[in-house]
Design a protein around this motif. Structure first.
Motif, mmCIF file in Angstrom:
data_model
loop_
_atom_site.group_PDB
_atom_site.id
_atom_site.type_symbol
_atom_site.label_atom_id
_atom_site.label_comp_id
_atom_site.label_asym_id
_atom_site.label_seq_id
_atom_site.Cartn_x
_atom_site.Cartn_y
_atom_site.Cartn_z
ATOM 1 N N LYS A 1 6.485 -0.466 -15.891
ATOM 2 C CA LYS A 1 7.027 -1.422 -14.919
ATOM 3 C C LYS A 1 7.244 -0.743 -13.557
ATOM 4 C CE LYS A 1 10.673 -4.892 -14.514
ATOM 5 N NZ LYS A 1 11.892 -5.469 -15.155
ATOM 6 N N LYS A 2 7.767 0.483 -13.565
ATOM 7 C CA LYS A 2 7.985 1.222 -12.324
ATOM 8 C C LYS A 2 6.658 1.567 -11.664
ATOM 9 C CE LYS A 2 12.358 3.401 -13.658
ATOM 10 N NZ LYS A 2 13.029 4.689 -13.957
ATOM 11 N N LEU A 3 5.664 1.976 -12.480
ATOM 12 C CA LEU A 3 4.356 2.320 -11.940
ATOM 13 C C LEU A 3 3.688 1.114 -11.297
ATOM 14 C CD1 LEU A 3 3.098 4.614 -14.843
ATOM 15 C CD2 LEU A 3 3.839 5.340 -12.574
ATOM 16 N N LYS A 4 3.898 -0.060 -11.892
ATOM 17 C CA LYS A 4 3.333 -1.282 -11.347
ATOM 18 C C LYS A 4 3.904 -1.581 -9.955
ATOM 19 C CE LYS A 4 1.126 -5.298 -11.540
ATOM 20 N NZ LYS A 4 -0.340 -5.388 -11.445
ATOM 21 N N LYS A 5 5.213 -1.373 -9.778
ATOM 22 C CA LYS A 5 5.843 -1.613 -8.473
ATOM 23 C C LYS A 5 5.273 -0.669 -7.423
ATOM 24 C CE LYS A 5 10.307 -3.526 -9.899
ATOM 25 N NZ LYS A 5 11.779 -3.330 -9.877
ATOM 26 N N GLU A 6 5.093 0.622 -7.802
ATOM 27 C CA GLU A 6 4.534 1.587 -6.864
ATOM 28 C C GLU A 6 3.097 1.185 -6.506
ATOM 29 O OE1 GLU A 6 4.873 5.675 -8.064
ATOM 30 O OE2 GLU A 6 6.848 5.342 -8.970
ATOM 31 N N TRP A 7 2.331 0.734 -7.511
ATOM 32 C CA TRP A 7 0.937 0.318 -7.300
ATOM 33 C C TRP A 7 0.866 -0.845 -6.313
ATOM 34 C CZ3 TRP A 7 -2.051 -4.005 -7.971
ATOM 35 C CH2 TRP A 7 -3.426 -3.839 -7.993
ATOM 36 N N GLU A 8 1.747 -1.843 -6.491
ATOM 37 C CA GLU A 8 1.752 -3.010 -5.612
ATOM 38 C C GLU A 8 2.122 -2.616 -4.173
ATOM 39 O OE1 GLU A 8 4.461 -5.569 -7.568
ATOM 40 O OE2 GLU A 8 2.940 -6.468 -8.898
ATOM 41 N N LYS A 9 3.058 -1.693 -4.042
ATOM 42 C CA LYS A 9 3.465 -1.221 -2.717
ATOM 43 C C LYS A 9 2.301 -0.515 -2.016
ATOM 44 C CE LYS A 9 7.081 1.495 -0.459
ATOM 45 N NZ LYS A 9 8.270 2.363 -0.680
ATOM 46 N N GLN A 10 1.579 0.343 -2.789
ATOM 47 C CA GLN A 10 0.428 1.050 -2.219
ATOM 48 C C GLN A 10 -0.708 0.079 -1.909
ATOM 49 O OE1 GLN A 10 0.323 4.058 -1.227
ATOM 50 N NE2 GLN A 10 -1.869 4.234 -0.714
ATOM 51 N N LYS A 11 -0.897 -0.946 -2.742
ATOM 52 C CA LYS A 11 -1.941 -1.950 -2.512
ATOM 53 C C LYS A 11 -1.713 -2.644 -1.167
ATOM 54 C CE LYS A 11 -3.974 -6.127 -4.601
ATOM 55 N NZ LYS A 11 -3.614 -7.102 -3.589
ATOM 56 N N LYS A 12 -0.442 -3.044 -0.904
ATOM 57 C CA LYS A 12 -0.103 -3.712 0.353
ATOM 58 C C LYS A 12 -0.337 -2.779 1.543
ATOM 59 C CE LYS A 12 3.699 -6.066 2.702
ATOM 60 N NZ LYS A 12 5.140 -6.447 2.631
ATOM 61 N N LEU A 13 0.080 -1.509 1.402
ATOM 62 C CA LEU A 13 -0.083 -0.539 2.480
ATOM 63 C C LEU A 13 -1.563 -0.282 2.759
ATOM 64 C CD1 LEU A 13 1.480 1.363 4.377
ATOM 65 C CD2 LEU A 13 1.397 3.110 2.596
ATOM 66 N N HIS A 14 -2.370 -0.186 1.668
ATOM 67 C CA HIS A 14 -3.794 0.083 1.824
ATOM 68 C C HIS A 14 -4.494 -1.086 2.504
ATOM 69 C CE1 HIS A 14 -7.580 2.056 1.065
ATOM 70 N NE2 HIS A 14 -8.053 0.972 0.413
ATOM 71 N N GLU A 15 -4.075 -2.307 2.167
ATOM 72 C CA GLU A 15 -4.664 -3.490 2.807
ATOM 73 C C GLU A 15 -4.347 -3.495 4.316
ATOM 74 O OE1 GLU A 15 -2.999 -6.631 0.545
ATOM 75 O OE2 GLU A 15 -4.509 -6.520 -1.059
ATOM 76 N N GLU A 16 -3.115 -3.053 4.688
ATOM 77 C CA GLU A 16 -2.774 -2.944 6.109
ATOM 78 C C GLU A 16 -3.664 -1.925 6.801
ATOM 79 O OE1 GLU A 16 1.326 -2.028 6.640
ATOM 80 O OE2 GLU A 16 2.048 -3.763 5.523
ATOM 81 N N TYR A 17 -3.920 -0.830 6.100
ATOM 82 C CA TYR A 17 -4.785 0.222 6.653
ATOM 83 C C TYR A 17 -6.190 -0.304 6.904
ATOM 84 C CZ TYR A 17 -7.584 4.476 6.853
ATOM 85 O OH TYR A 17 -8.475 5.446 7.234
ATOM 86 N N LEU A 18 -6.725 -1.037 5.887
ATOM 87 C CA LEU A 18 -8.063 -1.577 6.039
ATOM 88 C C LEU A 18 -8.133 -2.590 7.171
ATOM 89 C CD1 LEU A 18 -9.046 -2.054 2.274
ATOM 90 C CD2 LEU A 18 -9.855 -0.284 3.844
ATOM 91 N N ALA A 19 -7.059 -3.391 7.295
ATOM 92 C CA ALA A 19 -7.041 -4.386 8.367
ATOM 93 C C ALA A 19 -6.976 -3.720 9.740
ATOM 94 C CB ALA A 19 -5.851 -5.319 8.180
ATOM 95 N N LYS A 20 -6.293 -2.570 9.812
ATOM 96 C CA LYS A 20 -6.115 -1.886 11.107
ATOM 97 C C LYS A 20 -7.299 -0.998 11.466
ATOM 98 C CE LYS A 20 -2.731 0.923 13.619
ATOM 99 N NZ LYS A 20 -2.397 -0.061 14.663
#
Length: 853
Positions: free
Chosen positions: A830-849
């Protein structure tokens, strides 16, 4: 003997109470415009009480002060024992004494004959001079480093007699190696601020222990690093004295007088630096030895003293049997053997022959290594107490009005003085003699509960204090804020209170002088009746009440704390009025001149002279006005105006008629010439034409910026820079402050240049610190931003695959098996999933930028 005119109109006449009437008091120091009412303010007659004073001879409330002779006071003050530099405790005593003396002379208009002695024969002087000589002789010996170490080690062990807990009988010998451990075990509680005796408060005994431990610390360090005799001086001196004191030839007394003359000059310099008035008469023990011998002979003749083995002692029993009272100042200390022994001196413990332990020495038999003079009882020297009796009686007769000193002298010194003097003047037919009418004792100055003392070495010298933490004025304010007969423990709060008091008066004087200069520069004083100015009328009513309140405070045993608050309250009221719309400057000037007079009387202005008729603090050159060369005085101000005029001309603002007119018409040289012709010697007044001319040019430059007129950006920047430089540098460096005002010209104030420069440097340092913090914050933000996007580059599918803790992953890259083959627990997944979702959002921001690149 100084005699000064009574302060008419501002301070009530002191002794001629019947002369008071309901006549109006003139409140303004300059002529009034014709429309002012002829009786601008009428005060009720002051009903003045008698002066009262706290006298140690009469414990309790203050008693009426009635000198022997109307209008005159005879006063003897115990001076210093000149064997070391004076400290803040001495400053407390002598500055407080000076304040009372000034009040009596310059407020109450008494003629004061002030006598003070220097004690230049005393056990402490003998020990200090002798030990100094012995150390000099020891340094001349051709010692090897090993011999020096051995000498210091012997002195180190001998010194433990002062600290018995360091070397208990069953312990191994003390040396530099085990000293620190022994010290902490024996005196750790005291070093941490605790008492020697549990459940008591630390005081002088604890301060003495700390002093001895500091001396031992230095000696232990000298033994460890071989730093030589000087480093261990405080333990060496008593050791050398115990070995060789009898070998010193004292037939040549320069060994002692070299020390006393040096310390006497240092004391006098300290008093001058503190603005303490010099005594009218100075006496020294060494100049009075024949008179002392005759005085002692008379006391023996009257049956109140006896000789024993070459010394002479006062017979307390015989004195009391004749109907006299002993220890009138401190009856509770009459049988205090510790104080009695301290009063006799450390060199007198071996003297014998006393009938009773409380009997004290009038004349001491000199031992080898001590100075001596001839007497009927053999070679000897005066006792400590007898000196003041003889010198004071010689100068002031069989009775004086005031005797003063520090409270630590009350017993046994002053009680013994009283006894032996009253024995000398004793007449069985007249009853008990009164040698002193009023005994004034100044309170202690304390540090952490202990009195400041040379013997405890817990002091700061006056020289050091004035060079580092105090000014003479600031120190005097601290003492004025406390009752002279109360103990004082200087705290940060007390220092802050004194600083605030001084700053308030500084600003008040500066602002009033600026307002007056402004009025003088305009069309003159506004023609306004007090009846139309409720604010001025209210201020003058406050002024009248302040005079009454201050008079009452000073008559109440010189209650300076109350007097200081009276001044502060009046100044604050005046400041409120000054900040109102269109204040009456004459009312403000009246208040300012009276406050100036009182602070002058208190001795707060070293450059001022009675009758203190100026306004504000006098400049350091005020007393040399007659020697001021006007041309030289104004040269720097004229140079600034000339420079500013040239730079304004160079700005080429020909279209600005106001500036053009000023450049053409201002002629400060002619205004100055007129002042010089009239004989003006005040440097500030002489400089004003040039300062005003400079300020007016700057005001017009500022008005040009605020007018909205289109200006070339470079010209606008040049105007702003020049305006700031004139205010912050050109005039600041000359001690001139310009206060910019929205609705009028800048207000010109004279402030010490050092103070303005310090404020400028502090402001610059503050701005630099803010800029540094801003830059650091920018860099930190930039770094965090870089770290964020560096982390964001990583795809969430790959973020856990480099971690050796996991061996299998699902299609999204989330771990499903641990390295040991077990499945990832649900809570961890459950904790790993939260970290994964946080990194997914950050990575999408990176790709958008930044895109795939």
């Amino acid at each position: 003997m100084h005699s000064f005119a009574r302060l008419r109109g501002l301070i009530p006449s002191t002794r001629t109470i019947s002369a008071l009437s309901t006549r109006p008091i003139r409140l303004f120091p300059r002529p009034l415009p014709s429309s002012y009412p002829r009786r601008p303010f009428t005060s009720s007659p002051l009903i003045m009480a008698a002066i009262t004073v706290h006298s140690t001879l009469k414990p309790g409330p203050p008693v009426p002060f009635v000198p022997k002779e109307e209008g005159a006071i005879s006063w003897y003050a115990c001076g210093p024992t000149v064997y070391d530099l004076s400290h803040l405790g001495h400053a407390r005593n002598y500055v407080s004494t000076d304040i009372i003396r000034r009040i009596l002379m310059h407020y109450f208009d008494y003629k004061v004959n002030f006598v003070m002695n220097y004690t230049d024969v005393d056990d402490k002087i003998i020990i200090k001079a002798r030990r100094k000589r012995l150390l000099e002789l020891e340094k001349e010996k051709p010692y090897t480093p090993e011999q020096i170490h051995d000498l210091i080690f012997k002195a180190f062990q001998a010194y433990t007699k002062s600290l018995p807990l360091l070397a208990p009988q069953d312990a191994a010998p003390l040396d530099e190696k085990n000293y620190e451990e022994r010290k902490q075990a024996a005196y750790g509680v005291v070093l941490a601020g605790g008492p020697l005796v549990p459940e008591t408060k630390p005081g002088d005994a604890e301060a003495k222990v700390k002093m001895h431990l500091n001396n031992m610390d230095a000696a232990a360090e000298a033994l460890k690093n071989g730093s030589g005799l000087d480093a261990a001086e405080d333990v060496l001196l008593p050791y050398l004295d115990s070995l060789y004191k009898e070998t010193i030839d004292t037939s040549d007394q320069t060994i002692f007088t070299d020390l006393t003359k040096t310390m006497e000059k240092a004391f006098a310099d300290d008093m001058e630096a503190l603005n303490v008035l010099p005594p009218d008469v100075i006496t020294r023990v060494t100049e009075y030895v024949p008179q002392i011998v005759a005085f002692v002979e008379q006391i023996i003749h009257k049956g109140f003293a006896y000789e024993a083995d070459g010394s002479v002692y006062f017979d307390i029993g015989a004195f009391e049997k004749a109907g006299n009272t002993y220890a009138r100042l401190r009856p509770e200390s009459k049988n205090d053997t510790a104080l009695q022994e301290e009063g006799e001196g450390s060199l007198s413990t071996a003297l014998g022959g006393k009938k009773r332990s409380g009997d004290f020495a009038l004349w001491k038999k000199s031992k080898p290594g001590e100075p001596y003079w001839p007497s009927p009882w053999g070679a000897g020297r005066p006792g400590w107490h007898i000196e003041c009796s003889v010198m004071a009686s010689d100068k002031l007769g069989e009775q004086m009005d005031i005797h003063s000193g520090g409270i630590d002298l009350a017993f046994p010194h002053h009680d013994n003085e009283l006894a032996q003097s009253e024995a000398y003047f004793h007449d069985c037919c007249k009853g008990e003699h009164t040698w002193v009418k009023y005994f004034l004792h100044m309170g202690h100055l304390s540090i952490a509960g202990s009195k400041m003392s040379k013997s405890l070495k817990n002091f700061q010298t006056i020289q050091d204090a004035l060079a580092s933490t105090y000014t003479a004025r600031n120190m005097r304010i601290v003492f004025l804020l406390s009752r002279w007969n109360d103990g004082v423990e200087i705290s940060p709060d007390m220092r802050k209170q004194a600083d605030n008091w001084e700053t308030t008066l500084d600003n008040f004087f500066t602002n009033v002088k600026a307002r007056l200069s402004e009025v003088d520069a305009s069309s003159g004083i506004k023609d306004l009746s007090l009846s139309e100015d409720a604010g001025a009328r209210g201020l003058l009513e406050d002024f009248e009440q302040a005079k009454k309140d201050l008079d009452a405070a000073l008559r109440n045993s010189f209650d300076t704390p109350t007097a200081m608050q009276v001044l502060l309250k009046l100044v604050r009221n005046a400041n409120i009025y000054m900040n109102s719309s269109n204040p009456n400057v004459q009312a403000l000037e009246s208040v300012a001149r009276w406050v100036t007079k009182i602070v002058g009387i208190f001795g707060l202005d070293a450059s001022a002279q009675p009758p203190y008729d100026g306004l504000g603090w006098s400049s350091a050159t005020a007393s040399n006005k007659a020697n001021v060369d006007p041309q030289t005085a104004v040269k720097p101000y004229a140079a600034v105006f000339k420079q500013v005029k040239q730079e304004v001309t160079a700005l080429d603002l020909a279209g600005n008629e106001s500036i053009k007119s000023l450049l053409e018409q201002q002629n400060p040289d002619s205004e100055f010439a007129e002042l010089e012709k009239r004989g003006e010697k005040d440097a500030e007044k002489l400089a004003l034409p040039f300062i005003r001319a400079t300020s007016k040019l700057r005001d017009e430059l500022r008005a040009t910026i605020s007018s909205g007129v289109a200006l070339d950006p470079k010209v606008k920047q040049a105007i702003l820079a020049l305006s700031d430089r004139i205010r912050d540098y050109d005039l600041t460096d000359l001690g001139v402050q310009l206060d910019d005002r929205v609705d009028g010209p800048s207000l010109v104030k004279f402030v010490p240049a050092m103070k303005l420069i310090q404020a400028r440097e502090e402001k610059a340092a503050l701005l630099a610190e803010k800029a540094r913090q801003k830059e650091e914050a920018r860099k930190a933000k930039e770094k965090a931003e870089q770290e964020k996007w560096e982390k964001a580059k990583l795809s969430p599918q790959d973020m856990f695959k480099s971690d050796a803790k996991y061996t299998e992953f699902d299609a999204d890259g989330l771990p499903i098996k641990l390295a040991d083959g077990n499945e990832v627990p649900k809570s961890q997944a459950k904790k790993l999933k939260k970290e994964w979702e946080k990194q997914k959002k950050l990575h999408e921001e990176y790709l958008a930028k930044f895109g795939l690149a």
